[in-house]
Design a protein around this motif. Structure first.
Motif, PDB file in Angstrom:
ATOM      1  N   TYR A 152      10.055  -4.509 -13.351  1.00  0.00           N
ATOM      2  CA  TYR A 152       9.578  -3.267 -13.807  1.00  0.00           C
ATOM      3  C   TYR A 152      10.001  -3.089 -15.149  1.00  0.00           C
ATOM      4  O   TYR A 152      11.163  -3.234 -15.394  1.00  0.00           O
ATOM      5  N   ALA A 153       9.162  -2.763 -15.903  1.00  0.00           N
ATOM      6  CA  ALA A 153       9.449  -2.574 -17.542  1.00  0.00           C
ATOM      7  C   ALA A 153       9.712  -1.050 -17.839  1.00  0.00           C
ATOM      8  O   ALA A 153       8.706  -0.356 -18.249  1.00  0.00           O
ATOM      9  N   THR A 154      10.846  -0.872 -17.719  1.00  0.00           N
ATOM     10  CA  THR A 154      11.228   0.524 -18.050  1.00  0.00           C
ATOM     11  C   THR A 154      10.974   1.017 -19.561  1.00  0.00           C
ATOM     12  O   THR A 154      10.462   2.047 -19.756  1.00  0.00           O
ATOM     13  N   SER A 155      11.292   0.062 -20.478  1.00  0.00           N
ATOM     14  CA  SER A 155      10.833   0.292 -21.841  1.00  0.00           C
ATOM     15  C   SER A 155       9.383   0.592 -22.036  1.00  0.00           C
ATOM     16  O   SER A 155       8.922   1.458 -22.779  1.00  0.00           O
ATOM     17  N   THR A 156       8.699   0.030 -21.107  1.00  0.00           N
ATOM     18  CA  THR A 156       7.140   0.397 -21.310  1.00  0.00           C
ATOM     19  C   THR A 156       6.773   1.593 -20.861  1.00  0.00           C
ATOM     20  O   THR A 156       6.074   2.334 -21.406  1.00  0.00           O
ATOM     21  N   ASP A 169       8.209  -3.891  -6.277  1.00  0.00           N
ATOM     22  CA  ASP A 169       8.180  -5.219  -5.669  1.00  0.00           C
ATOM     23  C   ASP A 169       7.272  -5.075  -4.316  1.00  0.00           C
ATOM     24  O   ASP A 169       6.545  -5.966  -4.188  1.00  0.00           O
ATOM     25  N   ALA A 170       7.078  -3.921  -3.671  1.00  0.00           N
ATOM     26  CA  ALA A 170       6.254  -3.762  -2.677  1.00  0.00           C
ATOM     27  C   ALA A 170       4.919  -3.852  -3.161  1.00  0.00           C
ATOM     28  O   ALA A 170       4.025  -4.290  -2.706  1.00  0.00           O
ATOM     29  N   PHE A 228      -0.647  -6.061  -4.653  1.00  0.00           N
ATOM     30  CA  PHE A 228      -1.448  -6.547  -5.826  1.00  0.00           C
ATOM     31  C   PHE A 228      -1.836  -7.954  -5.745  1.00  0.00           C
ATOM     32  O   PHE A 228      -2.987  -8.336  -6.277  1.00  0.00           O
ATOM     33  N   ALA A 229      -0.874  -8.617  -5.390  1.00  0.00           N
ATOM     34  CA  ALA A 229      -1.243 -10.112  -5.213  1.00  0.00           C
ATOM     35  C   ALA A 229      -2.418 -10.493  -4.351  1.00  0.00           C
ATOM     36  O   ALA A 229      -3.388 -11.266  -4.808  1.00  0.00           O
ATOM     37  N   ALA A 230      -2.603  -9.509  -3.471  1.00  0.00           N
ATOM     38  CA  ALA A 230      -3.845  -9.867  -2.613  1.00  0.00           C
ATOM     39  C   ALA A 230      -5.287  -9.458  -3.392  1.00  0.00           C
ATOM     40  O   ALA A 230      -6.165 -10.106  -3.326  1.00  0.00           O
ATOM     41  N   GLU A 231      -5.079  -8.420  -4.025  1.00  0.00           N
ATOM     42  CA  GLU A 231      -6.238  -7.914  -4.831  1.00  0.00           C
ATOM     43  C   GLU A 231      -6.280  -9.139  -5.992  1.00  0.00           C
ATOM     44  O   GLU A 231      -7.612  -9.367  -6.145  1.00  0.00           O
TER      45      GLU A 231
END
Length: 273
Positions: A68-72, A40-41, A46-49
């Motif tokens: 967050y995609a744990t399966s990925t 989340d942090a 990354f939103a700024a990028e």
């Protein structure tokens, strides 16, 4: 839609923004992580990028809602099939079935595949083999949020740099209305009939059915986009695509696994007869 309309529409590529590939200075790169604890942090960083790269509010909203995609992560750590021998790989991926169904698909829509080959130079067998290998001809295109998967892989420290432009690409696709934050794809964020990574979808997508949008979940758009990608990567019309022939190197651009490349070349030749 008539075959004539499809053939005519193939020459009208959908104009997509290429700003997803803007280079973000390393000094501003969001910090990666190897567990979900910091995701989340990271998203806020990354939103700024993403904003600097040109992502607008719909894409930023999709990023904020990503999970967050744990399966990925599990899939990324366990890609066992690419370690098999070629015969074993083709067996477990159902090569004989892909070839048999592929021949039927080619015979059922010859004008469509001929139009693609005229425009892009890529034979039907290669496109059909990729379609069959990736999604069993669209029967299963994934069950993971594209945005969640691709942002998770960008956050993950293992291959952040590789996935970063694809994460920006996914958010830009949301901006354009091509996908939403809920759109589902494969575990690594690939989307549609032939499983494009989002940055490639943004760059090489083609509106082949002439409805004014690129839809990778539409077979016509997806296969035209795949042909466009291969041609853009150096496909030479009329040249061979088996190992040692000029176009085999272009198949490598689609997938980095040697057994995958070999399987596509073999199946494509069998489908083309």
């Amino acid at each position: 839609m008539s075959v004539r309309r499809i053939a005519q529409s193939l020459v009208r590529p959908f104009i997509l923004s290429l700003t997803a590939f803007a280079v973000v200075p390393a000094a501003h790169a969001a910090s990666c992580g190897n567990t979900g604890a910091g995701f989340d942090a990271w998203k806020r960083e990354f939103a700024a990028e993403a904003q600097r790269a040109g992502v607008r509010q719909p894409g930023l909203n999709a990023l904020a809602q990503a999970r967050y995609a744990t399966s990925t992560i599990s899939a990324d750590r366990n890609q066992k099939s690419f370690r098999y021998s070629l015969p074993k790989f083709m067996q477990i991926r159902g090569a004989d079935t892909i070839v048999a169904q592929g021949r039927k698909r080619k015979a059922a829509s010859p004008a469509f595949y001929q139009a693609l080959e005229r425009q892009y130079g890529v034979p039907a067998g290669v496109l059909i083999a990729i379609h069959g290998m990736e999604t069993a001809f669209g029967s299963f295109m994934g069950n993971t949020s594209v945005v969640s998967a691709i942002t998770t892989l960008t956050y993950d420290c293992r291959r952040s740099a590789f996935f970063q432009p694809h994460a920006i690409g996914a958010l830009m696709l949301v901006d354009q209305g091509a996908i939403t934050g809920a759109t589902q794809g494969a575990k690594h964020g690939e989307l549609g009939h032939t499983q494009f990574l989002p940055g490639n979808a943004l760059r090489y997508g083609i509106d082949a059915n002439g409805d004014g949008r690129v839809d990778f979940y539409n077979q016509t758009d997806a296969l035209a986009s795949t042909a466009n990608y291969l041609r853009s990567k150096g496909w030479q019309p009329g040249q061979g695509y088996q190992e040692g022939q000029p176009n085999f190197a272009v198949i490598k651009e689609w997938n980095a696994a040697t057994v995958y490349q070999q399987a596509i070349a073999i199946m494509g030749a069998r489908i083309d007869g």
